[in-house]
Design an enzyme around this catalytic site. Structure first.
Site, short mmCIF file in Angstrom:
data_model
loop_
_atom_site.label_atom_id
_atom_site.label_comp_id
_atom_site.label_asym_id
_atom_site.label_seq_id
_atom_site.Cartn_x
_atom_site.Cartn_y
_atom_site.Cartn_z
CB SER A 1 -0.91 0.01 1.24
OG SER A 1 -1.48 1.28 1.45
CE LYS A 2 -2.35 6.16 -3.14
NZ LYS A 2 -2.69 6.93 -4.35
NE ARG A 3 -4.15 4.06 3.17
CZ ARG A 3 -4.85 3.39 2.27
NH1 ARG A 3 -5.09 3.93 1.08
NH2 ARG A 3 -5.30 2.18 2.53
#
Length: 471
Positions: free
Chosen positions: A239-241
């Site tokens: 996930s980019k988060r």
């Protein structure tokens, strides 16, 4: 289908940095196209005008070229832009409506929730037989068959079966007449003659809908291959988060492109023997999409780092020096530009090359040569400067003041001083290394001292003694 008629595609959206998952998909598509004598089509899906940026498009093209997917290769075709095919998308939607395979719907989410009790249950077919015509705000829905099943031919996952009754009448055009992803994607694949779609597992749920669209438009669906999801060490989807995803970020940390490509190719596939580190050209010939594992692929940064160390050590000295160049000048280098000496670095480079796992580590190994003073690392100081360190450094300073300034002579001098203090060479080196380089770990000490020079070495020993014995 003959091998040379295979047409695959890579269809990213220009809405951000180039994702490592996208890089893997691109590499798998490229390998299939090249080994079969087929075609790799690059399509930029740029219909999200609110998020698209021209620099992201160029970033995709540049990143593909960096990992070996060159627009100059005969296997490469494109780039095509989805936005330029908008007329064909609308024509396809109208064809489906005219053939009775789609109908207009003016239901709102609130109305659907009121009828079904939840907006998450899927569309209930309320407008199927209302005979609505196009009007602003009315979406166009595909009329999914009520009976039968859709079988997806997937080279990775076998033949997943989807009961048609479980597939809702999905939207293919929005209320303003613009097509949604599902339809635009199918029309583009049709127009570009795509015969094999290799993409991430997250698209598998869309596949029966797209396959129904292919058939409704009078065409034979492509063969599919849905690649395993890539997960982190907690077995969570990247996930980019939460995770580092951009290929550019890994390169900025000092990973070599060749190591990245090698590792990405192994995220779901293996050559079938004990070897893992090999050039892409060899993997390309061995790669078979049907041998890709359907289980989640663990993106192991530690393993990638180990790969990178192997690739760094395999470089020629000249290539290693060139690869280190971005870290040896501003803004990455911590020293003044005029303090850097390329000839001195060239002597130390082979010694550093055997120790690095990331190119970015190079500054920490050689900064003592180019900084006016060594770095101040209190943990290293506390570890090395035990009781008796001052006496040792004083005697080393005295011995080095008159020693022949060559690595072997400097080693002999320190060995003798250490013996006088009841210390083996390894123990005697520690306070000298920290006094001169600032760290407990680094390149071979005596070669380092030889390059640093007598004057600077003695000055740093004096500074350390002053710190140990301020009075």
């Amino acid at each position: 289908m003959s091998a040379s008629s295979i047409r695959v595609r890579f269809a990213p959206s220009p809405t951000g940095m180039f994702h490592v998952g996208g890089a893997r998909s691109a590499l798998y598509n490229w390998a299939v196209a090249r080994q079969s004598g087929g075609t790799f089509v690059l399509r930029i899906e740029d219909t999200d005008t609110a998020r698209n940026r021209p620099e992201w498009t160029q970033g995709i093209i540049d990143a593909l070229a960096a990992i070996g997917i060159s627009a100059d290769d005969p296997a490469f075709e494109g780039p095509y832009f989805q936005s330029e095919n908008a007329v064909r998308h609308r024509e396809a939607a109208l064809r489906l409506y005219a053939a009775g395979r789609a109908y207009y719907c003016d239901c709102t989410r609130e109305q659907l929730k009121e009828r079904t009790g939840s907006e998450h249950l899927g569309y209930d077919g309320f407008c199927r037989e209302r005979g609505l015509e196009f009007a602003e705000g009315r979406a166009l829905r595909f009329r999914t068959p009520d009976e039968g099943e859709t079988v997806v031919e997937d080279l990775v996952r076998g033949k997943p079966i989807f009961p048609n009754a479980a597939i809702e009448d999905f939207v293919i055009s929005r209320g303003d007449g613009s097509p949604v992803f599902l339809l635009a994607n199918v029309v583009d694949d049709l127009d570009e003659g795509i015969t094999l779609v290799i993409r991430g597992e997250e698209h598998l749920s869309n596949t029966p809908k797209q396959q129904l669209l292919w058939e409704a438009l009078g065409a034979r669906p492509p063969v599919w291959a849905h690649l395993p999801v890539i997960v982190n060490e907690k077995r969570q989807k990247l996930s980019k988060r939460r995770d580092k995803l951009a290929l550019e970020d890994y390169l900025a940390d000092g990973f070599l492109l060749e190591a990245m490509v090698n590792y990405l190719m192994l995220l779901g596939w293996g050559p079938g023997d004990d070897r893992e580190i090999m050039p892409y050209e060899e993997m390309e010939q061995l790669f078979r999409i049907e041998n890709v594992n359907s289980s989640p692929a663990f993106f192991d940064v530690k393993k990638l780092t180990a790969f990178n160390g192997e690739y760094i050590r395999a470089l020629s000295t000249e290539a290693f020096i060139a690869a280190c160049a971005p870290w040896l000048s501003a803004p990455r280098a911590p020293w003044r530009a005029e303090a850097f000496d390329a000839d001195v670095f060239a002597v130390m480079a082979p010694l550093a090359q055997t120790r690095l796992t990331l190119l970015s580590e190079i500054t920490g190994y050689v900064d003592f040569l180019f900084l006016d003073e060594p770095v101040s690392d209190e943990a290293s100081w506390a570890k090395a400067m035990k009781p008796g360190a001052a006496d040792l450094l004083r005697d080393v300073r005295r011995a080095y003041a008159g020693a022949t300034w060559q690595a072997n002579e400097l080693k002999s001098a320190l060995t003798a001083v250490g013996e006088n203090h009841g210390l083996k060479l390894g123990k005697a080196q520690a306070p000298v290394r920290v006094a001169v380089t600032g760290r407990t770990v680094g390149l071979p000490l005596f070669e380092s001292l030889e390059l640093l020079g007598r004057e600077r070495t003695l000055a740093r020993l004096d500074a350390a003694l002053l710190k140990l014995l301020p009075n």
